[in-house]
Design a protein around this motif. Structure first.
Motif, short mmCIF file in Angstrom:
data_model
loop_
_atom_site.label_atom_id
_atom_site.label_comp_id
_atom_site.label_asym_id
_atom_site.label_seq_id
_atom_site.Cartn_x
_atom_site.Cartn_y
_atom_site.Cartn_z
N ARG A 1 71.01 -75.49 33.75
CA ARG A 1 70.26 -74.42 34.41
C ARG A 1 69.24 -75.01 35.37
N GLU B 1 66.31 -69.05 39.67
CA GLU B 1 66.45 -68.87 38.23
C GLU B 1 66.93 -67.46 37.90
N HIS B 2 66.50 -66.50 38.69
CA HIS B 2 66.94 -65.11 38.49
C HIS B 2 68.43 -64.98 38.70
N ASP C 1 70.42 -66.77 35.87
CA ASP C 1 70.44 -66.00 34.63
C ASP C 1 71.37 -64.79 34.74
N SER D 1 75.15 -66.33 34.90
CA SER D 1 75.49 -66.87 33.59
C SER D 1 75.54 -65.76 32.54
N GLY D 2 74.61 -64.84 32.65
CA GLY D 2 74.61 -63.71 31.73
C GLY D 2 75.86 -62.86 31.86
#
Length: 411
Positions: A131, A387-388, A391, A394-395
């Protein structure tokens, strides 16, 4: 589970894994029939760095990781996270990848000393570090920085060579293709421009079935990763001197590797493009679309396809002379190529749901909320993510994996 015998001590990070016990490497080879220190067992036990993973009657897992740039890398991490939470990463016996999938596989292996991480290692170390890397490291800037050296200007045409140098400098990957593990067996896939066939790298060979195969002695892993991600129009092909390798070819298509015979190089130089040009799923090494059956040796495996390829959007509002019309035609062709490979695999799954699953970034239906929709339609690029965005993508991979009925039934 085997009883541990005296050995040289545990490999850090594996000593508390479920279903893994430390054994003496020599004794391990004797009792499990292993042919090398990274080899594969002749029974249902897998030897990894002094450990025997006893899988009992558990069904082995073969995984195909698609292309799709950094979107694919993040999506696959979400899928692998789901598998790791269920303790399934240890069951992976084969890994096939293209483009972004190959970049991810190479980076994960490099981080763990060229071995595949355990489920606990992945959750505790691999996922957080990936990440961070995908949100900070910039391979494109790294490739441009290599041009400071005039000796690299010759790679302006075959820009994949610049990407390879960026992979070395930014990610610190100096490993060789021969360092790839034998368990799981890893196949990094590209496309041979000279004949249009799938060119693949394994730890003991490289090539395609018409060119033949050669030992990848001294071939850099960074070059193989860059080859797999050399998207036409963005990167030029990876150019290699074919005449510097000794080639062998099977007597006929489908014949065993034991029939290999020396052959001259068909071409003095090879130009290797993104594996997604030929098969963006990375499915061919695992599944025969013609027979709708797994490849030889994989009949008992559960084949998992993680597909984060670009989703074809609806609509056509391009100006009459817009160059983007060419991209639209290319996108349609790519979508149809994927469909032609997915349909036979889907028929196989419907016929036998216990032997496979297809995880597509756009299925189940794309939610209407902005975050999920943005994740599905995120552009194909190698620029770092926020990062948003990481996430969200990946989410999405995690959600698709956890909601898949066939994967949920796999134990």
């Amino acid at each position: 589970m085997l009883t541990p015998v005296e050995g040289d001590g545990p490999v850090q990070g594996l000593e508390h894994e479920p279903n893994i016990e430390f054994v003496n490497p020599t004794r391990c080879r004797e009792v499990a029939g292993i042919d090398s220190h990274r080899g594969r067992c002749s029974r249902s036990e897998c030897y990894v760095g002094g450990y025997v993973l006893t899988t009992g009657n558990s069904q082995p897992l073969a995984i195909a990781l698609s292309g799709g740039g950094i979107r694919a890398m993040a999506f696959h991490l979400g899928v692998l996270k789901c598998l790791a939470e269920r303790g399934l990463l240890e069951r992976i016996s084969k890994l096939s990848s293209v483009s972004g999938g190959s970049l991810l596989v190479g980076l994960i292996l490099h981080q763990h000393g060229m071995r595949w991480p355990s489920s606990n290692e992945f959750l505790d170390d691999t996922y957080p570090s990936m990440r961070e890397r995908l949100c900070t490291d910039n391979l494109l800037i790294g490739a441009l920085k290599t041009l400071i050296n005039p000796c690299n200007w010759r790679f302006l045409v075959s820009r994949a060579n610049l990407l390879a140098k960026a992979i070395e400098s930014v990610w610190g990957i100096s490993d060789k293709v021969s360092d790839l593990p034998s368990f799981p067996e890893v196949s990094l896939n590209g496309t041979t421009a000279e004949n249009g066939k799938r060119f693949r790298f394994k730890n003991d060979s490289m090539g395609d079935y018409t060119l033949g195969y050669a030992k990848p002695e001294g071939f850099r892993l960074a070059d193989a990763m860059a080859m797999s991600a050399a998207v036409p129009g963005v990167f030029g092909p990876l150019a290699i001197d074919a005449s510097s390798f000794k080639w062998e070819r099977r007597t006929s298509y489908g014949a065993s590797m034991e029939t290999l015979q020396p052959v001259p190089a068909n071409f003095s130089k090879l130009h290797l493009y993104d594996g997604g040009v030929y098969d963006n799923l990375g499915l061919e090494p695992l599944f025969d679309c013609a027979t709708q059956e797994p490849k030889e040796g994989l009949k008992d495996c559960f084949i998992l396809v993680s597909d984060a390829g670009a989703v074809l959007t609806n609509g056509f509002d391009l100006a009459p002379f817009s160059l983007m019309r060419f991209k639209r035609m290319s996108d349609i062709q790519g979508d149809q190529i994927r469909s032609l490979r997915v349909r036979p695999f889907w028929k196989f799954i419907k016929r036998d749901p216990s032997h496979g699953a297809y995880l597509y970034i756009a299925e189940p239906d794309v939610p209407t909320d902005k975050t999920s929709s943005h994740a599905v339609y995120f552009r194909t690029t190698l620029l770092p993510l926020t990062e948003h965005d990481f996430d969200a993508i990946s989410g999405r991979g995690y959600l698709v994996a956890t909601s898949n009925a066939q994967l949920n039934a796999y134990r």
